[in-house]
Design an enzyme around this catalytic site. Structure first.
Site, PDB file in Angstrom:
ATOM      1  N   ASP A 234       3.988   1.207  11.844  1.00 16.97           N
ATOM      2  CA  ASP A 234       2.953   0.106  11.555  1.00 16.97           C
ATOM      3  C   ASP A 234       2.080  -1.680  11.306  1.00 16.97           C
ATOM      4  O   ASP A 234       1.264  -1.337  11.346  1.00 16.97           O
ATOM      5  CB  ASP A 234       2.563  -0.430   9.754  1.00 16.97           C
ATOM      6  CG  ASP A 234       2.964   1.367   9.301  1.00 16.97           C
ATOM      7  OD1 ASP A 234       3.206   2.019   7.976  1.00 16.97           O
ATOM      8  OD2 ASP A 234       2.064   2.261   9.822  1.00 16.97           O
TER       9      ASP A 234
ATOM     10  N   ARG B 263      -8.288  -0.198   3.832  1.00 13.47           N
ATOM     11  CA  ARG B 263      -7.249   0.611   2.666  1.00 13.47           C
ATOM     12  C   ARG B 263      -6.438   0.365   2.728  1.00 13.47           C
ATOM     13  O   ARG B 263      -5.725   0.168   2.022  1.00 13.47           O
ATOM     14  CB  ARG B 263      -7.390   1.967   3.609  1.00 13.47           C
ATOM     15  CG  ARG B 263      -8.889   3.108   3.804  1.00 13.47           C
ATOM     16  CD  ARG B 263      -8.478   4.390   4.136  1.00 13.47           C
ATOM     17  NE  ARG B 263      -6.783   4.202   3.832  1.00 13.47           N
ATOM     18  CZ  ARG B 263      -5.888   4.887   4.711  1.00 13.47           C
ATOM     19  NH1 ARG B 263      -6.040   5.540   6.049  1.00 13.47           N
ATOM     20  NH2 ARG B 263      -4.642   5.682   4.010  1.00 13.47           N
TER      21      ARG B 263
ATOM     22  N   LYS C  44       1.146  -1.281   0.333  1.00 18.66           N
ATOM     23  CA  LYS C  44      -0.010  -0.241   0.122  1.00 18.66           C
ATOM     24  C   LYS C  44       1.019   1.292   0.081  1.00 18.66           C
ATOM     25  O   LYS C  44       1.319   1.761  -0.851  1.00 18.66           O
ATOM     26  CB  LYS C  44      -0.387   0.047   1.168  1.00 18.66           C
ATOM     27  CG  LYS C  44      -1.797   1.506   1.698  1.00 18.66           C
ATOM     28  CD  LYS C  44      -2.387   1.338   2.923  1.00 18.66           C
ATOM     29  CE  LYS C  44      -1.689   1.865   3.711  1.00 18.66           C
ATOM     30  NZ  LYS C  44      -1.612   3.249   3.652  1.00 18.66           N
ATOM     31  N   ASN C  45       1.900   0.878   1.100  1.00 21.26           N
ATOM     32  CA  ASN C  45       2.568   2.395   0.682  1.00 21.26           C
ATOM     33  C   ASN C  45       3.895   2.999  -0.019  1.00 21.26           C
ATOM     34  O   ASN C  45       4.653   4.053   0.598  1.00 21.26           O
ATOM     35  CB  ASN C  45       3.523   2.482   2.315  1.00 21.26           C
ATOM     36  CG  ASN C  45       2.267   3.131   3.399  1.00 21.26           C
ATOM     37  OD1 ASN C  45       1.193   3.026   3.185  1.00 21.26           O
ATOM     38  ND2 ASN C  45       2.318   2.756   4.507  1.00 21.26           N
TER      39      ASN C  45
ATOM     40  N   CYS D 119      -5.135   8.346   8.220  1.00 22.83           N
ATOM     41  CA  CYS D 119      -5.299   7.852   9.910  1.00 22.83           C
ATOM     42  C   CYS D 119      -5.323   8.449  10.954  1.00 22.83           C
ATOM     43  O   CYS D 119      -3.965   9.675  11.304  1.00 22.83           O
ATOM     44  CB  CYS D 119      -4.662   6.479  10.227  1.00 22.83           C
ATOM     45  SG  CYS D 119      -4.831   5.425   9.144  1.00 22.83           S
TER      46      CYS D 119
ATOM     47  N   ARG E 125       0.407  14.858  12.651  1.00 23.78           N
ATOM     48  CA  ARG E 125       1.284  14.706  11.013  1.00 23.78           C
ATOM     49  C   ARG E 125       1.108  15.962  10.332  1.00 23.78           C
ATOM     50  O   ARG E 125      -0.032  16.006   9.139  1.00 23.78           O
ATOM     51  CB  ARG E 125      -0.606  13.384  10.338  1.00 23.78           C
ATOM     52  CG  ARG E 125      -0.484  12.476  11.058  1.00 23.78           C
ATOM     53  CD  ARG E 125      -1.048  11.110  10.035  1.00 23.78           C
ATOM     54  NE  ARG E 125      -0.804  10.776   9.534  1.00 23.78           N
ATOM     55  CZ  ARG E 125      -0.376   9.511   8.733  1.00 23.78           C
ATOM     56  NH1 ARG E 125      -2.149   8.829   8.888  1.00 23.78           N
ATOM     57  NH2 ARG E 125       0.409   8.730   8.089  1.00 23.78           N
TER      58      ARG E 125
HETATM   59  C1  EPZ Z   1       4.471   6.640   5.744  1.00 24.05           C
HETATM   60  O1  EPZ Z   1       3.278   7.637   6.210  1.00 24.05           O
HETATM   61  C2  EPZ Z   1       3.265   6.485   5.974  1.00 24.05           C
HETATM   62  N1  EPZ Z   1       2.087   6.105   4.972  1.00 24.05           N
HETATM   63  C3  EPZ Z   1       2.762   5.416   7.265  1.00 24.05           C
HETATM   64  O2  EPZ Z   1       1.956   4.044   7.092  1.00 24.05           O
HETATM   65  C4  EPZ Z   1       3.788   4.995   7.500  1.00 24.05           C
HETATM   66  O3  EPZ Z   1       3.030   4.764   9.662  1.00 24.05           O
HETATM   67  C5  EPZ Z   1       4.629   6.065   7.820  1.00 24.05           C
HETATM   68  O4  EPZ Z   1       5.284   6.510   6.751  1.00 24.05           O
HETATM   69  C6  EPZ Z   1       6.184   5.649   8.696  1.00 24.05           C
HETATM   70  O5  EPZ Z   1       6.829   4.976   8.128  1.00 24.05           O
HETATM   71  C7  EPZ Z   1       2.192   5.944   3.719  1.00 24.05           C
HETATM   72  O6  EPZ Z   1       3.078   6.084   3.041  1.00 24.05           O
HETATM   73  C8  EPZ Z   1       0.900   6.631   2.744  1.00 24.05           C
HETATM   74  P1  EPZ Z   1       6.574  10.293   8.420  1.00 24.05           P
HETATM   75  P2  EPZ Z   1       4.060   9.381   6.682  1.00 24.05           P
HETATM   76  O7  EPZ Z   1       6.491  11.114   7.032  1.00 24.05           O
HETATM   77  O8  EPZ Z   1       4.962   9.766   5.363  1.00 24.05           O
HETATM   78  C9  EPZ Z   1       6.481  13.039  11.660  1.00 24.05           C
HETATM   79  C10 EPZ Z   1       0.052   3.325   7.760  1.00 24.05           C
HETATM   80  O9  EPZ Z   1      -0.907   2.680   8.524  1.00 24.05           O
HETATM   81  N2  EPZ Z   1       6.198  14.379  10.397  1.00 24.05           N
HETATM   82  O10 EPZ Z   1       7.367   9.509   7.660  1.00 24.05           O
HETATM   83  O11 EPZ Z   1       3.233  10.283   6.675  1.00 24.05           O
HETATM   84  C11 EPZ Z   1       4.628  12.908  11.371  1.00 24.05           C
HETATM   85  O12 EPZ Z   1       4.229  13.466  12.488  1.00 24.05           O
HETATM   86  C12 EPZ Z   1       0.430   4.215   7.539  1.00 24.05           C
HETATM   87  O13 EPZ Z   1       0.680   2.587   5.774  1.00 24.05           O
HETATM   88  C13 EPZ Z   1       6.783  15.519  10.183  1.00 24.05           C
HETATM   89  O14 EPZ Z   1       6.593  16.025  11.648  1.00 24.05           O
HETATM   90  O15 EPZ Z   1       4.659   9.243   7.483  1.00 24.05           O
HETATM   91  C14 EPZ Z   1       5.146  11.456  11.704  1.00 24.05           C
HETATM   92  O16 EPZ Z   1       4.823  11.745  13.840  1.00 24.05           O
HETATM   93  C15 EPZ Z   1       0.442   4.947   8.272  1.00 24.05           C
HETATM   94  N3  EPZ Z   1       6.500  16.664   9.801  1.00 24.05           N
HETATM   95  C16 EPZ Z   1       6.729  11.682  11.618  1.00 24.05           C
HETATM   96  O17 EPZ Z   1       7.122  12.587  11.208  1.00 24.05           O
HETATM   97  C17 EPZ Z   1       5.843  16.519   8.316  1.00 24.05           C
HETATM   98  O18 EPZ Z   1       6.555  17.357   6.811  1.00 24.05           O
HETATM   99  C18 EPZ Z   1       6.404  10.122  10.530  1.00 24.05           C
HETATM  100  O19 EPZ Z   1       6.017  10.956   9.248  1.00 24.05           O
HETATM  101  C19 EPZ Z   1       6.548  15.378   8.088  1.00 24.05           C
HETATM  102  C20 EPZ Z   1       5.960  14.153   9.113  1.00 24.05           C
END
Ligand code: EPZ
Length: 417
Positions: free
Chosen positions: A304, A396, A22-23, A116, A121
């Site tokens: 995840d 999803r 998915k990701n 989610c 986020r």
């Molecule tokens: C991706 O989310 C995945 N989603 C998430 O999977 C996964 O948990 C995550 O990566 C970490 O592996 C998709 O790929 C669609 P991040 P993403 O940017 O890109 C903070 C699932 O269950 N952050 O690595 O949103 C954020 O708040 C989903 O399949 C900032 O602070 O993850 C979080 O605490 C859930 N500022 C942390 O980083 C930003 O600009 C991780 O976020 C971006 C992120």
């Protein structure tokens, strides 16, 4: 509203085939917009996020053909259009259209992404990177407008190794003037998958899978082709179910290297399974011991799988310490597990999980995608019937859950009430 109804305790025998990640696919589809030609994406999982992103591609004028597990995309009539709230707010990955449209048209107008409810986020790392590359970003209500005379390469250090920001910067950088370096880049396998797709179109990306990625801007991107990598989170979820209920259960189509932290941690509980090529062979392990789990960025234990893992830990003898370090609000499944008989003490993003506890079927809620997965694992092992509501979250990220699980002996169905 759809509900999942599971009668637990069934022994699982047979083969579960793992689908595309998915990701990965939720980034590959927006990335396809960057091609001026045709794209083929195969091993696409049958999940609702794919259908939503196909709608967004069609909104932009892309011709999208989705047959079996293949998507053919023809961008000859693509135009830049606003991605409105009704689309963008449905999934987190809609934000990849920011990088893609800004890159291709030097303008993107898109509403704040959904996703989610597992934390605030923010997308500050994405926005600050786009600004470093020459974009001007304005926000009105929940709509972002990004414009750039031109995008130029930049040296971008990520305060946090964000998956989304790393991918979005790659999307913005592939057509920029000059070279972009991303330092402290995320190393998830899905990022490598996206880079290989962009490179197939003629992009020049190197270093993916490490924390230092280099993107040399090119003038144009042409036809592209990519196979979606297997979903390591789906794999881990079914492996946990196999450890609890399997009898010669086979999980087919995996990439072991993407799951090292999960495999190591599960083996630490005493779980017995073996892996040969792209298959995992697993039967129920009677005696499991508690372990400590801390979620980290890749290659650490994936956030995840933290929620499904906490369900498995309720079946491990002794006390396990679980800590979520990536999101601030990813523990909402715990009260539902406790309602089924688990003994979990939660302290903000940490929990002490006492095992082994017998779980009893209850009416529970899927508060988010992976909390839903945790409830599905719990329902599979609980005595009696478990009804999970809000399962749109689960659909999803997990394709064909009823087929995949009932084909190996589970008593599981979806009802629409
Ligand atoms: C991706 O989310 C995945 N989603 C998430 O999977 C996964 O948990 C995550 O990566 C970490 O592996 C998709 O790929 C669609 P991040 P993403 O940017 O890109 C903070 C699932 O269950 N952050 O690595 O949103 C954020 O708040 C989903 O399949 C900032 O602070 O993850 C979080 O605490 C859930 N500022 C942390 O980083 C930003 O600009 C991780 O976020 C971006 C992120």
């Amino acid at each position: 509203m759809k509900k999942l109804i599971i009668n637990g305790g069934k022994e699982l025998t047979g083969t579960i085939k793992i689908g595309g990640a998915k990701n990965s696919v939720v980034a590959l589809l927006p990335a396809a917009i960057l091609s001026d030609g045709k794209c083929k994406i195969y091993n696409v999982p049958n999940i609702s996020d794919v259908h939503k992103l196909n709608e967004m591609l069609r909104l932009l004028g892309s011709n999208v053909e989705y047959k079996n597990d293949e998507i053919l995309i023809d961008n000859k009539n693509v135009k830049n259009r606003e991605i409105t709230k009704e689309y963008a707010s449905t999934i987190r990955a809609s934000y990849y259209f920011m990088g893609a449209l800004l890159s291709k048209y030097h303008k993107a107008k898109i509403s704040y992404p959904g996703g989610c409810v597992i934390g605030s986020r923010p997308i500050d790392l994405h926005i600050s990177a786009f600004e470093k590359m020459g974009a001007k970003v304005s926000i009105k209500d929940t709509t972002y407008t990004l414009t750039a005379e031109k995008l130029h390469g930049a040296d971008i250090y990520l305060d946090f190794a964000s998956v989304g920001a790393t991918i979005n910067i790659m999307l913005a950088a592939v057509l920029a003037d000059g070279t972009t370096h991303i330092w402290n880049a995320a190393k998830e396998p899905e990022i490598v998958n996206v880079a290989s797709f962009l490179n197939s179109m003629g992009a020049k990306i190197s270093g993916v899978g490490t924390s230092a990625i280099t993107i040399e801007g090119v003038k144009k991107l042409n036809d592209g082709i990519v196979e979606v990598i297997p979903d390591r989170i789906e794999t881990g979820t079914y492996l946990m179910i196999g450890i609890l209920l399997g009898k010669n259960l086979v999980i087919d189509g995996i990439i072991k290297e993407h799951l090292e932290a999960v495999i190591t941690k599960l083996r630490e509980t005493g779980a017995e399974f073996f892996i040969k090529n792209s298959k995992i062979y697993v039967s129920k392990t009677k005696k499991l011991n508690g372990v400590n789990v801390k979620t980290l960025v890749y290659p650490g234990f994936p956030t995840d799988l933290g929620q499904p893992m906490s369900t498995l830990l309720t079946q491990c003898k002794g006390e396990s310490l679980f800590e979520e370090t990536i999101y601030e609000n990813r523990m909402r499944h715990i009260k539902h597990l406790n309602s089924m008989g688990a003994k979990i003490l939660q302290f903000e993003k940490k929990a002490i999980i006492k095992g082994k506890t017998d779980l009893a079927g209850r009416n529970v809620i899927a508060t988010d995608l992976r909390a839903g997965a945790a409830m599905m694992v719990a329902g599979m092992i609980a005595k009696g019937t478990t009804t999970i509501t809000n399962i749109e979250h689960i659909l999803r990220g997990y394709e064909n859950i009823v087929d995949k699980l009932s084909n190996v002996g589970a008593d599981i169905k979806i009802v629409d009430e």
